[in-house]
Design a protein around this motif. Structure first.
Motif, PDB file in Angstrom:
ATOM      1  N   TYR A  32       0.935  -1.170   0.263  1.00  0.00           N
ATOM      2  CA  TYR A  32       0.059   0.059   0.196  1.00  0.00           C
ATOM      3  C   TYR A  32       1.148   1.283  -0.280  1.00  0.00           C
ATOM      4  O   TYR A  32       0.538   1.858   1.211  1.00  0.00           O
ATOM      5  CB  TYR A  32      -0.932  -0.470   0.931  1.00  0.00           C
ATOM      6  N   GLN A  89       4.272   8.046  -0.228  1.00  0.00           N
ATOM      7  CA  GLN A  89       2.816   7.445   0.491  1.00  0.00           C
ATOM      8  C   GLN A  89       2.225   6.198   1.439  1.00  0.00           C
ATOM      9  O   GLN A  89       1.953   5.530   0.020  1.00  0.00           O
ATOM     10  CB  GLN A  89       1.478   8.410  -0.165  1.00  0.00           C
ATOM     11  N   SER A  91      -0.808   3.811   2.406  1.00  0.00           N
ATOM     12  CA  SER A  91      -2.722   3.715   2.446  1.00  0.00           C
ATOM     13  C   SER A  91      -2.991   1.807   2.686  1.00  0.00           C
ATOM     14  O   SER A  91      -4.097   1.936   2.638  1.00  0.00           O
ATOM     15  CB  SER A  91      -3.077   4.313   0.835  1.00  0.00           C
ATOM     16  N   ALA A  94      -5.161   4.407   8.179  1.00  0.00           N
ATOM     17  CA  ALA A  94      -5.313   5.912   8.271  1.00  0.00           C
ATOM     18  C   ALA A  94      -4.714   6.628   9.851  1.00  0.00           C
ATOM     19  O   ALA A  94      -4.339   5.460  10.732  1.00  0.00           O
ATOM     20  CB  ALA A  94      -6.983   6.819   8.814  1.00  0.00           C
ATOM     21  N   PRO A  95      -3.864   7.375   9.858  1.00  0.00           N
ATOM     22  CA  PRO A  95      -4.123   8.157   9.493  1.00  0.00           C
ATOM     23  C   PRO A  95      -2.801   7.903   8.261  1.00  0.00           C
ATOM     24  O   PRO A  95      -1.723   7.090   8.412  1.00  0.00           O
ATOM     25  CB  PRO A  95      -3.577   9.167  10.003  1.00  0.00           C
ATOM     26  N   ILE A  96      -3.344   8.516   6.662  1.00  0.00           N
ATOM     27  CA  ILE A  96      -2.859   8.430   6.357  1.00  0.00           C
ATOM     28  C   ILE A  96      -1.300   8.989   6.753  1.00  0.00           C
ATOM     29  O   ILE A  96      -1.420  10.302   6.335  1.00  0.00           O
ATOM     30  CB  ILE A  96      -3.152   9.058   4.159  1.00  0.00           C
ATOM     31  N   PHE A  98       2.797  10.400   5.208  1.00  0.00           N
ATOM     32  CA  PHE A  98       3.870  10.854   3.693  1.00  0.00           C
ATOM     33  C   PHE A  98       5.116  10.545   4.289  1.00  0.00           C
ATOM     34  O   PHE A  98       5.775  11.221   5.186  1.00  0.00           O
ATOM     35  CB  PHE A  98       3.520  12.538   2.864  1.00  0.00           C
TER      36      PHE A  98
END
Lengths: 106, 119
Positions: A32, A89, A91, A94-96, A98
């Protein structure tokens, strides 16, 4: 939160060079992992998703790899328009989050 | 071709509420399979995910901002809105809206709008 760490933070290179940027997650995120390119004053642009799938329209000189916690973005032969900042980043959950970015400079 | 355009207050006083809108053209925010997100970038710094909203209205917020956030959809206007209350200088940033595809990748972005918090 999952921490994303990129290295190097900045990189000097020349047109035609092959460069690799790495991204490490603080815990496993499977595949991800997405990569973005951001030129100054513009919005980020999606390059690669699911660690290794090239977004439509992105040149084939870009490639991504890795899974779990360690990932790479490789540009096989730098073009003038590739000098920009690159972000990974996650995915996975959450939280996403970077990475802090890698600035690729001429 | 999908386009997103942010607009709103460019200068906000400390302790007040920041309000932004994101107008979507070339597609509908009601489209299934997508959600909509806000992301911000302080000047000279990296990207911070703020939150996202599904077309059902379900929201997910970054816990670091959750108590001050409201993200909503205006389906009649095809817009997404963001409100951040009790702002401080740390909220000064370029704010982007983006479409979210799949498990959380941002495939279309607005050009961003700078919001400065200052008295």
């Amino acid at each position: 939160d999952i921490q994303m760490t990129q290295s190097p933070s900045s990189l000097s290179a020349s047109v035609g060079d092959r460069v690799t940027i790495t991204c490490r997650a603080s815990q496993t995120i499977s595949n991800y992992l997405n990569w973005y390119q951001q030129r100054p004053g513009t919005a980020p642009k999606l390059l690669i998703f699911s660690a290794s799938t090239l977004e439509s329209g992105v040149p084939l000189r870009f490639s991504g790899g890795g899974s779990g916690t360690d990932f790479t973005l490789t540009i096989s032969s730098l073009q003038p328009e590739d000098f920009a900042t690159y972000y990974c980043q996650q995915s996975f959950n959450a939280p996403i989050t970077f990475g802090q970015g890698t600035r690729l400079e001429l | 071709h999908l386009q997103l355009q942010e607009s709103g207050s460019g200068l906000v006083k400390p302790s007040q509420t920041l309000s932004l809108s994101c107008a979507v053209s070339g597609g509908s925010i009601r489209s299934g399979g997508y959600s909509w997100s806000w992301i911000r970038q302080p000047p000279g710094k990296g990207l911070e995910w703020i939150g996202y909203i599904y077309n059902s209205g379900t929201t997910y917020y970054n816990p670091s901002l959750k108590s001050r956030l409201t993200v909503s959809l205006d389906k009649s206007k095809n817009e997404i809105s963001l409100k951040v209350s009790s702002v401080t200088a740390a909220d000064t940033a370029v704010y982007f809206c983006a479409r979210v595809r799949g498990s959380g990748l941002f495939d279309y972005w607005g050009q961003g709008t700078l919001v400065t918090v200052s008295s």
